[in-house]
Design a protein around this motif. Structure first.
Motif, PDB file in Angstrom:
ATOM      1  N   ILE A   1       0.834  -1.200   0.000  1.00  0.00           N
ATOM      2  CA  ILE A   1       0.000   0.000   0.000  1.00  0.00           C
ATOM      3  C   ILE A   1       0.872   1.254   0.000  1.00  0.00           C
ATOM      4  O   ILE A   1       0.582   2.230  -0.698  1.00  0.00           O
ATOM      5  CB  ILE A   1      -0.956  -0.007   1.214  1.00  0.00           C
ATOM      6  N   GLU A   2       1.940   1.231   0.756  1.00  0.00           N
ATOM      7  CA  GLU A   2       2.857   2.375   0.770  1.00  0.00           C
ATOM      8  C   GLU A   2       3.462   2.604  -0.609  1.00  0.00           C
ATOM      9  O   GLU A   2       3.565   3.737  -1.078  1.00  0.00           O
ATOM     10  CB  GLU A   2       3.941   2.168   1.819  1.00  0.00           C
ATOM     11  N   LEU A   3       3.859   1.522  -1.278  1.00  0.00           N
ATOM     12  CA  LEU A   3       4.437   1.645  -2.615  1.00  0.00           C
ATOM     13  C   LEU A   3       3.411   2.165  -3.621  1.00  0.00           C
ATOM     14  O   LEU A   3       3.741   2.995  -4.475  1.00  0.00           O
ATOM     15  CB  LEU A   3       4.977   0.293  -3.094  1.00  0.00           C
ATOM     16  N   ALA A   4       2.188   1.694  -3.528  1.00  0.00           N
ATOM     17  CA  ALA A   4       1.145   2.108  -4.475  1.00  0.00           C
ATOM     18  C   ALA A   4       0.887   3.610  -4.412  1.00  0.00           C
ATOM     19  O   ALA A   4       0.454   4.207  -5.395  1.00  0.00           O
ATOM     20  CB  ALA A   4      -0.147   1.343  -4.205  1.00  0.00           C
ATOM     21  N   GLN A   5       1.184   4.218  -3.287  1.00  0.00           N
ATOM     22  CA  GLN A   5       0.937   5.651  -3.117  1.00  0.00           C
ATOM     23  C   GLN A   5       2.116   6.522  -3.535  1.00  0.00           C
ATOM     24  O   GLN A   5       1.968   7.738  -3.651  1.00  0.00           O
ATOM     25  CB  GLN A   5       0.566   5.944  -1.672  1.00  0.00           C
ATOM     26  N   ARG A   6       3.256   5.899  -3.767  1.00  0.00           N
ATOM     27  CA  ARG A   6       4.431   6.670  -4.166  1.00  0.00           C
ATOM     28  C   ARG A   6       4.353   7.073  -5.625  1.00  0.00           C
ATOM     29  O   ARG A   6       4.048   6.253  -6.486  1.00  0.00           O
ATOM     30  CB  ARG A   6       5.700   5.846  -3.947  1.00  0.00           C
ATOM     31  N   LYS A   7       4.655   8.323  -5.902  1.00  0.00           N
ATOM     32  CA  LYS A   7       4.637   8.813  -7.279  1.00  0.00           C
ATOM     33  C   LYS A   7       5.825   8.293  -8.083  1.00  0.00           C
ATOM     34  O   LYS A   7       5.748   8.164  -9.291  1.00  0.00           O
ATOM     35  CB  LYS A   7       4.614  10.337  -7.295  1.00  0.00           C
ATOM     36  N   ASP A   8       6.917   7.983  -7.397  1.00  0.00           N
ATOM     37  CA  ASP A   8       8.131   7.570  -8.093  1.00  0.00           C
ATOM     38  C   ASP A   8       8.354   6.060  -8.065  1.00  0.00           C
ATOM     39  O   ASP A   8       9.455   5.589  -8.318  1.00  0.00           O
ATOM     40  CB  ASP A   8       9.348   8.281  -7.485  1.00  0.00           C
ATOM     41  N   VAL A   9       7.307   5.294  -7.793  1.00  0.00           N
ATOM     42  CA  VAL A   9       7.452   3.842  -7.702  1.00  0.00           C
ATOM     43  C   VAL A   9       7.804   3.274  -9.083  1.00  0.00           C
ATOM     44  O   VAL A   9       7.319   3.741 -10.110  1.00  0.00           O
ATOM     45  CB  VAL A   9       6.163   3.189  -7.136  1.00  0.00           C
ATOM     46  N   THR A  10       8.684   2.281  -9.083  1.00  0.00           N
ATOM     47  CA  THR A  10       9.101   1.656 -10.338  1.00  0.00           C
ATOM     48  C   THR A  10       8.283   0.392 -10.593  1.00  0.00           C
ATOM     49  O   THR A  10       7.681  -0.174  -9.671  1.00  0.00           O
ATOM     50  CB  THR A  10      10.595   1.278 -10.298  1.00  0.00           C
ATOM     51  N   GLU A  11       8.294  -0.038 -11.841  1.00  0.00           N
ATOM     52  CA  GLU A  11       7.603  -1.287 -12.196  1.00  0.00           C
ATOM     53  C   GLU A  11       8.219  -2.469 -11.456  1.00  0.00           C
ATOM     54  O   GLU A  11       7.518  -3.400 -11.069  1.00  0.00           O
ATOM     55  CB  GLU A  11       7.641  -1.510 -13.710  1.00  0.00           C
ATOM     56  N   THR A  12       9.521  -2.423 -11.244  1.00  0.00           N
ATOM     57  CA  THR A  12      10.201  -3.496 -10.517  1.00  0.00           C
ATOM     58  C   THR A  12       9.703  -3.557  -9.072  1.00  0.00           C
ATOM     59  O   THR A  12       9.424  -4.643  -8.549  1.00  0.00           O
ATOM     60  CB  THR A  12      11.731  -3.287 -10.548  1.00  0.00           C
ATOM     61  N   GLU A  13       9.573  -2.397  -8.443  1.00  0.00           N
ATOM     62  CA  GLU A  13       9.065  -2.358  -7.070  1.00  0.00           C
ATOM     63  C   GLU A  13       7.616  -2.844  -7.009  1.00  0.00           C
ATOM     64  O   GLU A  13       7.240  -3.602  -6.107  1.00  0.00           O
ATOM     65  CB  GLU A  13       9.152  -0.940  -6.504  1.00  0.00           C
ATOM     66  N   LEU A  14       6.809  -2.422  -7.981  1.00  0.00           N
ATOM     67  CA  LEU A  14       5.420  -2.869  -8.011  1.00  0.00           C
ATOM     68  C   LEU A  14       5.328  -4.376  -8.201  1.00  0.00           C
ATOM     69  O   LEU A  14       4.517  -5.054  -7.561  1.00  0.00           O
ATOM     70  CB  LEU A  14       4.641  -2.161  -9.121  1.00  0.00           C
ATOM     71  N   SER A  15       6.176  -4.916  -9.064  1.00  0.00           N
ATOM     72  CA  SER A  15       6.182  -6.350  -9.316  1.00  0.00           C
ATOM     73  C   SER A  15       6.543  -7.133  -8.059  1.00  0.00           C
ATOM     74  O   SER A  15       5.887  -8.128  -7.721  1.00  0.00           O
ATOM     75  CB  SER A  15       7.159  -6.676 -10.445  1.00  0.00           C
ATOM     76  N   ALA A  16       7.563  -6.682  -7.356  1.00  0.00           N
ATOM     77  CA  ALA A  16       7.966  -7.357  -6.110  1.00  0.00           C
ATOM     78  C   ALA A  16       6.869  -7.246  -5.058  1.00  0.00           C
ATOM     79  O   ALA A  16       6.565  -8.225  -4.359  1.00  0.00           O
ATOM     80  CB  ALA A  16       9.270  -6.757  -5.589  1.00  0.00           C
TER      81      ALA A  16
END
Length: 147
Positions: free
Chosen positions: A44-59
């Motif tokens: 949930i924290e990652l989903a709210q970040r504007k600078d999240v990467t596809e790699t982070e989302l995948s993990a």
């Protein structure tokens, strides 16, 4: 502000995926205490970040999906409404970080799973199925659109 689910779903579906993730994460935050799984909080924290990467989302998606599968196995044959609530929180968190394609409505998926989590909670504590989650989601979307 949407006044029914048809408008709500349409408004969510018109948002860019990054904005859907952000709104979806806000829906999930409301029910996150129904699951003690740290992997969901991280997603949930990652989903709210504007600078999240596809790699982070995948993990995060892999971790949240593992939590979802594990929570499903905890539900058992005898309906444990509290465990069911945790499962739906995990399902909502997965919607926030899963890969998206054109036409997906991740926020709607997260909203429906969050509502199911809240319904399981109210059944578990003996309050039946009435709760205000829908109205709170409408408010969250209105606030997001007005910001």
């Amino acid at each position: 502000m949407p006044t029914n689910d048809r408008e709500f779903k349409a408004q969510l579906g018109r948002l860019p995926i990054a904005h859907q993730r952000h709104v979806a994460a806000q829906f999930v935050q409301r029910v996150l205490p129904l699951s003690g799984d740290f992997r969901l909080k991280t997603a949930i924290e990652l989903a709210q970040r504007k600078d999240v990467t596809e790699t982070e989302l995948s993990a995060a998606c892999q971790a949240a999906n593992t939590a979802r599968v594990e929570s499903f196995t905890q539900c058992g044959k005898e309906t444990d409404w509290t465990a069911q609530a945790g499962h739906f929180v995990a399902k909502a968190a997965v919607a926030c970080v899963r890969p998206a394609t054109e036409g997906d409505n991740l926020a709607w998926e997260a909203a429906m799973s969050a509502r199911m989590a809240r319904t399981c909670e109210t059944v578990a504590i003996g309050e039946g199925t009435e709760n205000s989650e829908t109205e709170e989601q409408y408010r969250i979307l209105r606030d997001f659109l007005n910001s």
